[in-house]
Design a protein around this motif. Structure first.
Motif, mmCIF file in Angstrom:
data_model
loop_
_atom_site.group_PDB
_atom_site.id
_atom_site.type_symbol
_atom_site.label_atom_id
_atom_site.label_comp_id
_atom_site.label_asym_id
_atom_site.label_seq_id
_atom_site.Cartn_x
_atom_site.Cartn_y
_atom_site.Cartn_z
ATOM 1 N N UNK A 1 -50.338 47.476 7.910
ATOM 2 C CA UNK A 1 -50.927 48.123 6.748
ATOM 3 C C UNK A 1 -50.583 47.275 5.199
ATOM 4 N N UNK A 2 -50.333 46.005 5.304
ATOM 5 C CA UNK A 2 -50.546 44.499 4.535
ATOM 6 C C UNK A 2 -52.659 44.469 3.698
ATOM 7 N N UNK A 3 -52.807 44.232 5.437
ATOM 8 C CA UNK A 3 -54.308 44.673 5.862
ATOM 9 C C UNK A 3 -54.964 45.549 4.688
ATOM 10 N N UNK B 1 -45.826 39.508 -0.372
ATOM 11 C CA UNK B 1 -45.193 38.515 1.478
ATOM 12 C C UNK B 1 -46.085 38.484 1.848
ATOM 13 N N UNK B 2 -47.956 39.154 1.712
ATOM 14 C CA UNK B 2 -48.485 38.274 2.420
ATOM 15 C C UNK B 2 -49.458 36.853 1.897
ATOM 16 N N UNK B 3 -49.457 37.310 0.889
ATOM 17 C CA UNK B 3 -50.242 36.142 -0.560
ATOM 18 C C UNK B 3 -49.138 34.807 0.506
ATOM 19 N N UNK B 4 -47.537 35.134 0.324
ATOM 20 C CA UNK B 4 -46.693 34.078 0.812
ATOM 21 C C UNK B 4 -46.887 33.399 2.096
ATOM 22 N N UNK C 1 -60.380 41.523 6.784
ATOM 23 C CA UNK C 1 -59.112 42.565 6.767
ATOM 24 C C UNK C 1 -59.933 44.544 7.158
ATOM 25 N N UNK C 2 -61.412 44.105 6.402
ATOM 26 C CA UNK C 2 -61.636 45.915 6.736
ATOM 27 C C UNK C 2 -62.577 45.463 8.453
ATOM 28 N N UNK C 3 -62.587 44.046 8.676
ATOM 29 C CA UNK C 3 -63.284 44.555 9.835
ATOM 30 C C UNK C 3 -62.476 44.519 11.777
ATOM 31 N N UNK C 4 -61.068 43.779 10.870
ATOM 32 C CA UNK C 4 -59.816 44.349 11.665
ATOM 33 C C UNK C 4 -59.100 45.561 11.368
ATOM 34 N N UNK C 5 -59.104 45.964 10.598
ATOM 35 C CA UNK C 5 -58.115 47.457 10.152
ATOM 36 C C UNK C 5 -59.960 48.455 11.020
ATOM 37 N N UNK C 6 -61.175 48.206 10.665
ATOM 38 C CA UNK C 6 -61.830 49.172 11.602
ATOM 39 C C UNK C 6 -62.469 49.245 12.745
ATOM 40 N N UNK C 7 -61.630 47.244 13.969
ATOM 41 C CA UNK C 7 -61.546 47.378 14.572
ATOM 42 C C UNK C 7 -60.219 47.888 15.172
ATOM 43 N N UNK C 8 -59.049 48.338 14.295
ATOM 44 C CA UNK C 8 -58.185 48.861 15.011
ATOM 45 C C UNK C 8 -58.347 50.178 14.988
ATOM 46 N N UNK C 9 -58.975 50.751 14.200
ATOM 47 C CA UNK C 9 -58.820 52.343 14.443
ATOM 48 C C UNK C 9 -60.279 53.027 15.365
#
Length: 310
Positions: free
Chosen positions: A4-6, A38-41, A68-76
């Motif tokens: 979600x953060x990504x 939160x993600x930046x911290x 993040x785009x690569x990770x999100x694409x992989x999760x989908x």
């Protein structure tokens, strides 16, 4: 770190504005800002430079967003593979559809599809062809419905061929003709959609026009809406071209306009279902395409290809 953060940092990168990004993904701005903070911290870096307007990613932020785009694409992709095994169709299905198709096609198949597949949540968004294709690459849309050919990086499925129709005022010189021919249009000044609409480009190709703006009786006008062009014609302002479905519910008995078909070869546009991921929710894609084809008027089913304008 969460998916979600990504997805939130990808949204902010796309719209370069926290409030706009939050609105587009249907959350509140405080929630968006808090999760990105939160993600930046957690990472110990700044992903966005908030001192600039529009907001821009930092140098390290750009690298994080790309990953993040690569990770999100992989999760989908994982979700897609699992969804194919489901016997009952379910989940959210986001559809990007161009404005010259949406209001005329969606009402034909929406009710039958939702009755047959009640657990599928359809989300439609009207967008120009370029925006639909961008949305597919960015995983904003699951599928798109467009009327032009695409690159080799997009998978496509032909839905149907849609003829062009002429719509002209009762007083037009062509009003008494049985059918129009393409040669009739070479010398005509037509009302067209504004730039960015593929139907405008196709009309210009068909009519061999090159003028950037349309001039009729000292009036200059460009519209993003086919319905507006109809109303202009009915005010005795010349002629325009319309896609077939746009005229299906049009009652010329109550309008000061005349619908004209074209003689052979009839100019048509090819309506396509497009998607960017090969394994994307194939069961939903198949059911969606089937519902569209079944809902079409009989005269558009199995229509032969004549003069396709891309």
């Amino acid at each position: 770190m969460t998916l979600t953060q990504l997805s939130y940092i990808v949204a902010v990168d796309k719209y370069r504005h926290f409030a706009t990004a939050a609105q587009k993904i249907f959350i509140t701005q405080p929630t968006l800002s808090m999760q990105i903070q939160k993600l930046e911290d957690e990472l110990g870096v700044l992903i966005f430079d908030r001192s600039k307007s529009p907001v821009v990613p930092t140098a390290i932020g750009e690298q994080i967003i790309e990953q993040a785009k690569v990770i999100l694409s992989g999760s989908k992709h994982i979700e897609d593979m699992v969804s194919v095994k489901d016997k009952e169709l379910s989940g959210t299905f986001r559809v990007g559809i161009i404005p010259t198709i949406a209001p005329y096609l969606v009402p034909l198949f929406l009710k039958p599809f939702t009755l047959k597949h009640p657990n599928v949540k359809l989300i439609f968004e009207e967008a120009l062809t370029s925006e639909v294709l961008d949305g597919l690459h960015e995983d904003h849309f699951d599928v798109g419905i467009i009327a032009t050919s695409t690159s080799q990086h997009i998978h496509e499925q032909e839905l149907f061929l849609e003829p062009f129709l002429g719509y002209l005022s009762n007083g037009h010189d062509f009003a008494t003709k049985d059918k129009l021919c393409i040669d009739d249009l070479y010398s005509q000044e037509l009302w067209l959609l504004n730039e960015g609409h593929c139907f405008r480009d196709q009309t210009i190709k068909l009519c061999k026009q090159t003028n950037d703006k349309i001039k009729n009786n000292n009036v200059t006008f460009e519209s993003g809406n086919l319905e507006t062009l109809k109303r202009l014609v009915e005010q005795d302002f010349g002629i325009t071209l319309m896609p077939y479905l746009a005229m299906q519910d049009h009652d010329t008995r109550c309008a000061n306009g005349v619908i004209k078909e074209f003689m052979d070869p009839v100019p048509t546009r090819k309506i396509r279902l497009v998607y960017s991921r090969e394994f994307l929710k194939q069961n939903v894609v198949s059911a969606f395409a089937e519902a569209i084809k079944e809902s079409l008027p009989e005269e558009l089913k199995n229509k032969k290809e004549e003069l396709v304008v891309e």
